[in-house]
Design a protein around this motif. Structure first.
Motif, short mmCIF file in Angstrom:
data_model
loop_
_atom_site.label_atom_id
_atom_site.label_comp_id
_atom_site.label_asym_id
_atom_site.label_seq_id
_atom_site.Cartn_x
_atom_site.Cartn_y
_atom_site.Cartn_z
N PRO A 48 -3.16 4.00 0.81
CA PRO A 48 -1.64 3.85 0.94
C PRO A 48 -0.90 4.60 2.26
CG PRO A 48 -2.04 5.08 -0.93
CD PRO A 48 -3.50 4.74 -0.56
N THR A 49 -0.33 3.71 2.79
CA THR A 49 0.55 4.35 3.92
C THR A 49 -0.38 5.19 4.76
OG1 THR A 49 1.45 6.23 2.98
CG2 THR A 49 2.80 4.63 2.96
N ARG A 50 -1.48 4.79 5.29
CA ARG A 50 -2.46 5.29 6.19
C ARG A 50 -3.15 6.41 5.88
NH1 ARG A 50 -1.85 2.82 11.47
NH2 ARG A 50 0.06 1.54 11.65
N PHE A 86 -0.22 -0.11 -4.98
CA PHE A 86 -0.33 0.18 -3.61
C PHE A 86 -1.70 -0.12 -2.89
CE2 PHE A 86 3.02 3.85 -3.58
CZ PHE A 86 3.86 3.00 -3.78
N LYS A 126 -7.06 -3.46 13.20
CA LYS A 126 -5.98 -3.81 12.97
C LYS A 126 -5.17 -3.74 14.47
CE LYS A 126 -4.91 -1.49 8.47
NZ LYS A 126 -4.28 -0.28 7.81
N LEU A 130 -7.05 4.99 -6.25
CA LEU A 130 -7.00 4.48 -4.67
C LEU A 130 -5.48 3.94 -4.50
CD1 LEU A 130 -10.09 1.83 -5.20
CD2 LEU A 130 -9.99 4.07 -4.12
N SER A 131 -4.50 4.10 -5.22
CA SER A 131 -3.22 3.87 -4.96
C SER A 131 -2.39 5.16 -4.67
CB SER A 131 -2.50 2.90 -6.03
OG SER A 131 -3.18 1.96 -6.34
N ARG A 166 -13.89 -0.27 -7.21
CA ARG A 166 -12.49 -1.08 -7.37
C ARG A 166 -12.27 -1.31 -8.80
NH1 ARG A 166 -8.93 -2.73 -3.46
NH2 ARG A 166 -7.62 -3.87 -5.03
N ARG A 182 -1.28 8.51 -2.87
CA ARG A 182 -1.59 9.03 -1.42
C ARG A 182 -2.05 10.40 -1.47
NH1 ARG A 182 2.96 10.37 0.62
NH2 ARG A 182 4.22 10.09 -0.98
N TRP A 195 -11.92 -0.95 4.17
CA TRP A 195 -11.20 -1.90 3.92
C TRP A 195 -11.19 -2.77 2.77
CZ3 TRP A 195 -7.65 -3.33 7.32
CH2 TRP A 195 -7.24 -4.83 7.42
N MET A 196 -12.36 -2.74 2.16
CA MET A 196 -12.16 -3.43 0.84
C MET A 196 -11.81 -2.46 -0.46
SD MET A 196 -15.69 -5.67 0.91
CE MET A 196 -15.13 -6.67 -0.46
N THR A 197 -11.67 -1.37 -0.17
CA THR A 197 -11.38 -0.62 -1.37
C THR A 197 -9.63 -0.32 -0.97
OG1 THR A 197 -11.93 1.50 -0.27
CG2 THR A 197 -13.19 0.79 -2.15
N THR A 198 -9.09 0.45 -0.04
CA THR A 198 -7.83 0.67 0.22
C THR A 198 -7.10 0.06 1.38
OG1 THR A 198 -8.48 2.48 1.74
CG2 THR A 198 -8.19 3.04 -0.78
N GLY A 199 -7.83 -0.57 2.33
CA GLY A 199 -7.45 -1.31 3.44
C GLY A 199 -6.80 -0.31 4.56
N GLN A 214 6.36 1.72 0.64
CA GLN A 214 5.70 2.43 -0.09
C GLN A 214 6.38 3.84 -0.48
OE1 GLN A 214 1.43 2.30 0.47
NE2 GLN A 214 1.10 -0.01 0.37
N SER A 238 -4.71 -7.82 14.17
CA SER A 238 -3.50 -7.77 13.25
C SER A 238 -2.39 -7.71 14.49
CB SER A 238 -3.30 -6.59 12.34
OG SER A 238 -1.93 -6.97 11.67
N GLU A 298 -4.66 -4.09 3.10
CA GLU A 298 -5.64 -4.93 3.53
C GLU A 298 -5.11 -6.37 3.43
OE1 GLU A 298 -8.90 -5.86 0.82
OE2 GLU A 298 -9.68 -7.36 2.29
#
Lengths: 311, 417
Positions: free
Chosen positions: A260-262, B244, A273, A170-171, A144, A173, A253-257, B392, A277, B189
Motif C-alpha cells: 500500500p502507498t508504495r 489495500f 508502471k 499485505l495491506s 495471499r 503499510r 506484483w501479484m501480492t501487493t502491486g 489510502q 501505466s 496492482e
C-alpha cells in the motif's frame, strides 16, 4: 626439374591456404549460433533500451523522438518515488540474501549431520526443498491465501492467543514489506541449501579429523574448516542471489502491486508502471539501465571472485 | 530420379506459393485483435465472424485472440510499430493514448463515408469531436446484496440511499462470524477499484470528477461527500479487512463465500457466483445515491469497445465489420452470449426475458445512464493509481482530506498537460 618443383609448390600452396582459412573459421562457426543468439536476445535489446533512455517521446507518442541526453536519468534520480523504490529494493534484497544464507546453511548442516538417519534425511530434504519447486505466481497466490485477514496464519495466531485481531499482513503499510520479504526468503532458501549441501559433502573428512586431533571443538571446526571451505560458494551464491532478487517482479506484483502507498514498490514494479501505466517508455528505459548498472556492478565482483577462485 | 523428384517438389512449392498469392489477391483479410473470443463460449464468436464473411464475400476475418492484458500489450506494440491489426478490441481507458499517438482512425469519418446512421449507438467515445471507439457491449456495475445476511440483520429491502447503505453495512458486519458489510478493493496492482467502487458513488448521484474535461477534485462537493462517506464506513469498521491489497477477483470471492454482505461488481460475475456457490441467495440493485438526490443515476460500466487502426489498408472493410457487430440483430446475439448489455439501443439480449436477476439489472440499466469518466482520459489506469495512493493515506488517518485531494489533483493535472 626446377619447373616440376615450382609446379609442385603452386599446386600444394592453394589448398593449404584455403584449408588454413577454413580451419581458422571453424571455431567461429561453432560459436556463431551462440553469438547470434547473444546479439539478437541481449545486445540489440540492451542497445535499443539504452538509446530510448536518451530520448524523449518514444513508442506511445505522435511526436517524433527527440534526443535529451541524460535528461531522463536526472529526472528519475530526483524522483522521490524512484528513491523509495531503490531503498525498498536494497532492503528487500539485502535482508533476503542474508536470510537465505543463514537458513540455507542451517538446513544444509542439519541435512549433512550424521545424527539423522537416511530415511528422515530424505524426507526432510523433500520438505525443505518444496518451496523451490513452486513458480513465483503459485507462491504469490499461496501466500495471499495464507496471509489473507481471514486466512490460515491469522487463524492460527488468534487460536494460539498470539494475536487478538486479524492482522492485515499485505495491506498494512508497516507489515507489507516485511511480509513480502519473508515470502521471498521462504521461496529462495532451498537453492542455497542444495548448493551448501553439495559443498559440505565435498569437504574432506580428513580436515575434520585433523582438527579434532588438534583439540578443536565443534564451533572451531565450523569456523576454521567448514566456513573457509564454503567461502567460494557463499560469495558466488550471495552475489547471484542479490542480482536475482533485485529483479524480483512477479512476487511483488501479484501480492501487493507495490502498495500500500508504495511501501513495497521495487525498481522492477516502478519500471513496469512507468512503461505500461504511464506510457513513459523513455524514463522506464532509463530506470531499466540503472537496474542493469547495479546488476553489472555486482556481476563484475562475481566474475572477479570466480577468476580468483580458478587461479 | 533425384532430379525428377526435386523438379516435382519445386513445381508443387511454386503452385502452392502462387496459389496462396492468388487467394490473397482475391480476399481481403481483416485482422481483428481482441480479448473477447476466449471469454465467450467456445466457437460462438467465430460463428459470428463466419456469418459476417458469408454476408460480405471477399472479406475474411482473422481473429487474433488473447487475454485482456496480452491484447493490450499486443496493441501497444502494434501502435508503436505501425502494425496494429485492422480492427481492434479496445478498453475506454486506452483510447486517449492511442489517439494521441495517431494510431486509431476516426470512426466519424468512416461512418460518414459509409453513410451510417449512428442514432442506434448507445455511446461513442469521442476525443476532439471525433469518435474513436464504440462500446460494443457493456458490463454494468450494480450493487450485489446477500439477501440471507440482509434478512438476518433485519433489513428487508436493498439500500437505495447512502444513509441506508451505511446502516445496512453496519447491521451486516459481524466480527465474530468474519462478516463485513461492504468490500472495497484498493490494490495497487489493479487500481480499478477507484473507478468501480469509489468514483461510482460520485456518478450515482449525478456528480462528476471533471470540469470542462479537466480534473476537478479540490473543493468538489460531489467528490468530497463520496470520499467522506467511504471514510466514515472505513472508520466504522464495516469494510472487509485487507482493503489495500484486495483486487476485483478477491472482492467477488469474499462475496461468493458469504463473508461480505454487499459489493459493487460487474454483471459478468453473476454466472461465476452461481457456479461457485449455487446456494447463495443474492439480489441486484442500483448504486445508492446521496440522500435527497432525485435525478438520474450514473451507472459505472466497463465496455468491450471497438476501433479501426489508422495504419489499416482496408478501413472501409474494417468499418463493415464494426457496423455488422453494432447492428441490432448481431449486437443482441453478442450481448446474449456475453451476458452483457448491448451497445445498440434497439438490441435486447435474450437473458432479460429468461433470468430474473438480469431482468432486474436491465431495469437498473434502462433507468439510469452509463457513467465512467475515466473512459477516454489520458493514462486512465495511472490516474486511478495516483488517486489511490493518497486515498489510502486519507483512509488510514495519515492525511487530511484537503491534502489528499490536492495531491491527487496535482498528479492528475501532470497527465493532462
Amino acid at each position: 626439374m626446377e619447373h616440376s618443383h615450382t609446379a609442385r609448390v603452386s599446386i600444394g600452396a592453394k589448398p593449404r591456404s584455403r584449408w588454413s582459412l577454413t580451419r581458422k573459421l571453424v571455431p567461429y562457426a561453432y560459436l556463431s549460433p551462440t553469438i547470434l543468439l547473444l546479439i539478437v536476445l541481449s545486445l540489440i535489446p540492451i542497445a535499443t533500451v539504452f538509446v530510448y533512455s536518451l530520448l524523449d517521446n518514444v513508442i506511445i507518442t505522435r511526436n517524433p523522438p527527440s534526443f535529451i541526453g541524460l535528461g531522463n536519468y536526472v529526472e528519475i534520480f530526483f524522483d522521490n518515488h524512484f528513491r523509495q523504490a531503490l531503498t525498498n529494493t536494497l532492503v528487500f534484497s539485502g535482508v533476503s540474501v542474508l536470510a537465505h544464507l543463514l537458513l540455507g546453511l542451517s538446513f544444509a548442516l542439519l541435512l549433512n549431520s550424521k545424527l539423522i538417519g537416511a530415511v528422515p534425511k530424505a524426507l526432510f530434504r523433500v520438505i525443505y526443498i518444496l518451496p523451490w519447486v513452486f513458480t513465483a505466481s503459485i507462491i504469490a497466490i499461496l501466500w495471499r491465501l495464507l496471509l489473507n485477514p481471514n486466512g490460515v496464519v491469522n487463524f492460527l495466531l488468534i487460536t494460539l492467543g498470539l494475536a487478538n485481531d486479524q492482522i492485515e499482513w499485505l495491506s498494512s503499510r508497516q507489515l507489507a514489506l516485511p511480509a513480502v520479504t519473508f515470502i521471498n526468503i521462504w521461496s529462495g532458501y532451498p537453492f542455497y541449501m542444495v548448493s551448501f549441501l553439495a559443498g559440505l559433502q565435498g569437504i574432506s573428512d580428513d580436515l575434520y579429523e585433523a582438527g579434532k586431533i588438534d583439540g578443536a571443538n565443534s564451533g572451531q571446526l565450523f569456523r576454521y574448516i567448514t566456513l573457509p571451505q564454503l567461502k567460494p560458494i557463499i560469495i558466488s551464491l550471495a552475489m547471484l542471489d542479490f542480482i536475482w532478487t533485485t529483479h524480483q517482479f512477479t512476487l511483488i506484483w501479484m501480492t501487493t502491486g507495490g502498495g500500500p502507498t508504495r511501501t513495497t514498490e521495487m525498481l522492477s514494479t516502478f519500471t513496469y508502471k512507468l512503461a505500461f501505466s504511464s506510457n513513459e517508455f523513455a524514463q522506464a528505459s532509463a530506470t531499466a539501465m540503472i537496474i542493469l548498472a547495479i546488476s553489472m556492478f555486482v556481476a563484475v565482483f562475481y566474475v572477479r571472485n570466480q577468476r580468483l577462485a580458478n587461479d | 530420379m533425384n532430379k525428377k523428384l526435386v523438379g516435382i517438389l519445386l513445381l508443387v512449392v511454386a503452385l502452392l506459393v502462387s496459389g496462396g498469392n492468388l487467394m490473397a489477391q482475391d480476399d481481403i483479410v481483416l485482422e481483428f485483435s481482441q480479448w473477447w473470443e476466449p471469454e465467450l463460449p467456445a466457437g460462438e464468436f467465430r460463428a459470428l465472424m463466419d456469418e459476417f464473411e458469408a454476408q460480405n464475400p471477399g472479406i475474411k476475418v482473422e481473429l487474433i485472440s488473447g487475454p485482456y492484458s496480452a491484447t493490450r500489450d499486443l496493441i501497444v506494440a502494434g501502435a508503436a510499430t505501425g502494425t496494429m491489426s485492422d480492427v481492434v478490441g479496445l478498453d475506454g481507458a486506452w483510447v486517449n493514448d492511442f489517439v494521441k499517438q495517431g494510431s486509431l482512425a476516426s470512426l466519424t469519418q468512416l461512418m460518414s463515408d459509409a453513410a451510417f446512421d449512428d442514432s442506434e449507438l448507445a455511446a461513442q467515445i469521442q476525443l476532439g469531436g471525433a469518435t474513436y471507439m464504440i462500446p460494443v457491449v457493456n458490463f454494468v456495475y450494480p450493487v450485489f446484496v446477500n439477501l440471507d445476511l440482509l434478512n438476518a440483520a433485519g433489513i428487508e429491502t436493498a439500500p437505495s440511499t447512502r444513509s441506508e447503505f451505511a446502516a445496512a453495512a453496519a447491521a451486516l458486519t459481524n466480527a465474530e462470524n468474519n462478516v463485513s458489510g461492504w468490500v472495497l478493493p484498493l490494490s495497487m496492482e489493479q487500481p480499478n477499484g477507484i473507478q468501480n467502487d469509489v468514483m461510482s458513488w460520485v456518478w450515482a448521484s449525478g456528480g462528476s470528477m471533471l470540469a470542462n474535461g479537466q480534473p476537478n477534485l479540490v473543493g468538489n462537493a460531489d467528490v468530497i461527500s463520496a470520499v467522506e462517506f467511504i471514510k466514515g464506513m472505513y472508520d466504522a469498521g464495516v469494510i472487509a479487512p485487507g482493503a489495500f491489497s484486495l483486487r476485483e477477483q478477491d472482492k467477488v470471492e469474499e462475496f461468493t463465500n458469504g463473508r461480505v454482505g454487499m459489493m459493487i461488481s460487474s454483471l459478468a460475475h453473476i454466472n461465476l457466483i452461481r457456479e461457485r456457490n449455487p446456494e447463495l441467495n443474492f439480489a441486484i440493485s442500483a448504486l445508492p445515491a446521496a440522500d435527497g438526490y432525485e435525478g438520474p443515476r450514473g451507472l459505472p460500466y466497463a465496455s468491450w469497445g471497438i476501433g479501426v487502426a489508422q495504419n489499416s489498408e482496408h478501413q472501409a472493410e474494417a468499418w463493415k465489420l464494426v457496423a455488422f457487430l453494432m447492428s441490432a440483430e448481431t449486437n443482441s446475439r453478442l450481448s446474449s452470449i456475453a451476458n452483457a448489455f448491448p451497445g445498440n439501443v434497439k438490441s435486447t439480449p435474450d437473458f432479460v426475458q429468461t433470468d430474473e436477476l438480469f431482468a432486474a439489472a436491465f431495469d437498473v440499466f434502462l433507468n439510469g445512464y452509463l457513467a465512467n469518466e475515466f473512459t477516454g482520459l489520458p493514462v486512465a489506469e495511472q490516474l486511478m493509481r495516483e488517486f489511490n495512493e493518497p486515498f489510502q493515506l486519507y483512509l488510514d488517518g495519515e492525511m487530511e482530506l484537503e491534502e489528499f485531494l490536492t495531491i491527487a489533483q496535482e498528479a492528475w493535472l501532470g497527465n493532462f498537460e
